[in-house]
Design an enzyme around this catalytic site. Structure first.
Site, PDB file in Angstrom:
ATOM      1  N   SER A 130      71.629  -3.690  21.032  1.00 11.48           N
ATOM      2  CA  SER A 130      71.063  -4.434  22.164  1.00 11.48           C
ATOM      3  C   SER A 130      71.277  -5.935  21.957  1.00 11.48           C
ATOM      4  O   SER A 130      72.416  -6.384  21.905  1.00 11.48           O
ATOM      5  CB  SER A 130      69.588  -4.044  22.340  1.00 11.48           C
ATOM      6  OG  SER A 130      69.102  -4.476  23.588  1.00 11.48           O
ATOM      7  N   HIS A 165      73.432  -0.875  26.685  1.00  9.16           N
ATOM      8  CA  HIS A 165      72.666   0.026  27.573  1.00  9.16           C
ATOM      9  C   HIS A 165      73.400   0.263  28.895  1.00  9.16           C
ATOM     10  O   HIS A 165      72.786   0.311  29.958  1.00  9.16           O
ATOM     11  CB  HIS A 165      71.286  -0.560  27.855  1.00  9.16           C
ATOM     12  CG  HIS A 165      70.537  -1.003  26.648  1.00  9.16           C
ATOM     13  ND1 HIS A 165      70.225  -0.145  25.616  1.00  9.16           N
ATOM     14  CD2 HIS A 165      70.040  -2.229  26.303  1.00  9.16           C
ATOM     15  CE1 HIS A 165      69.557  -0.825  24.691  1.00  9.16           C
ATOM     16  NE2 HIS A 165      69.437  -2.072  25.066  1.00  9.16           N
TER      17      HIS A 165
END
Length: 240
Positions: A130, A165
């Protein structure tokens, strides 16, 4: 003259904080330069959250052949010389998720950005999930400011941009594609949850996935004002 060590970094779409099988973390450790690597977790993007640190210690303690440690910056204890020695002694630096804009700001305040560049040049494997994937590139797709948007900032160790993501958060894919199409972000790499990509000298050298269907994509602007999205071959972990 001795050959320069390879400069390597990995973008992770999973790991100890999201997955039960540990395959992506095992894959990272297998790419370290020594059989029992020193692995430093950098939880700055998550504000050095104690629960996140405990997750790391549980995953990388007695369960794996490595020497785990944690870099605390919100309650920093090391002076500049000790901080440099500590980071340059690591074989793997693993950056956690959280706020991309914040982690870059805190690192620059403490000079960690310069130390990470130095470690990278010396052959330390840099990786993260992330925000910990976003930080290595020239720009990234982020929710650091609330709504999904583009951040034309990063350490620039990987040319182009990163979007994590890519498949799991609503709006990620169209928002990132729009930013690349408009030139707000340079062409880059999109990573779905469950996949990972390894770059050596800035060149993609391996892409893997822990789950069938999860992948890594190259996203580039096209001549018509849109984007070209190309799925990259990924090896399913656990297979030859």
């Amino acid at each position: 003259m001795a050959a320069e060590p390879p400069q390597r970094l990995a973008l992770l779409g999973g790991g100890f904080s999201t997955d039960d099988d540990g395959r992506l973390d095992d894959w990272v450790l297998a790419r370290a330069r020594v059989p029992r690597p020193k692995v430093c977790f950098v939880p700055t993007a998550g504000g050095d959250a104690p629960a996140y640190i405990e997750q790391f210690r549980a995953a990388f303690g007695s369960r794996r052949a490595c020497e785990p440690s944690v870099l605390h910056l919100f309650r920093r204890e090391l002076d500049d010389d000790a901080l440099r020695s500590f980071l340059l002694a690591q074989d793997v630096i693993y950056v956690g998720g959280g706020n991309t804009a914040n982690v870059l700001a805190v690192w620059r305040t403490h000079g960690v950005d310069r130390l990470l560049r130095e470690a990278y040049g010396r052959g330390t494997l840099l990786c993260g999930i992330s925000a910990g994937a976003n930080c290595w590139a020239e720009g990234s797709h982020t929710d650091s400011f609330g709504p999904l948007t583009y951040l034309p900032d990063g350490l620039g160790l990987l040319l182009g941009s990163v979007c994590p993501h890519y498949d799991s958060e609503p709006g990620r894919r169209p928002s990132y594609r729009a930013a690349v199409a408009a030139g707000r972000l340079p062409a880059g790499w999109a990573v779905e949850d469950g996949a990972a990509a390894l770059f050596t000298g800035g060149v993609l050298t391996e892409a893997v996935t822990r789950a069938r269907g999860a992948g890594v994509y190259r996203v580039e602007p096209d001549e018509g004002g849109g984007v070209r999205e190309r799925a990259l071959p990924c090896r399913l972990l656990g297979t030859v």
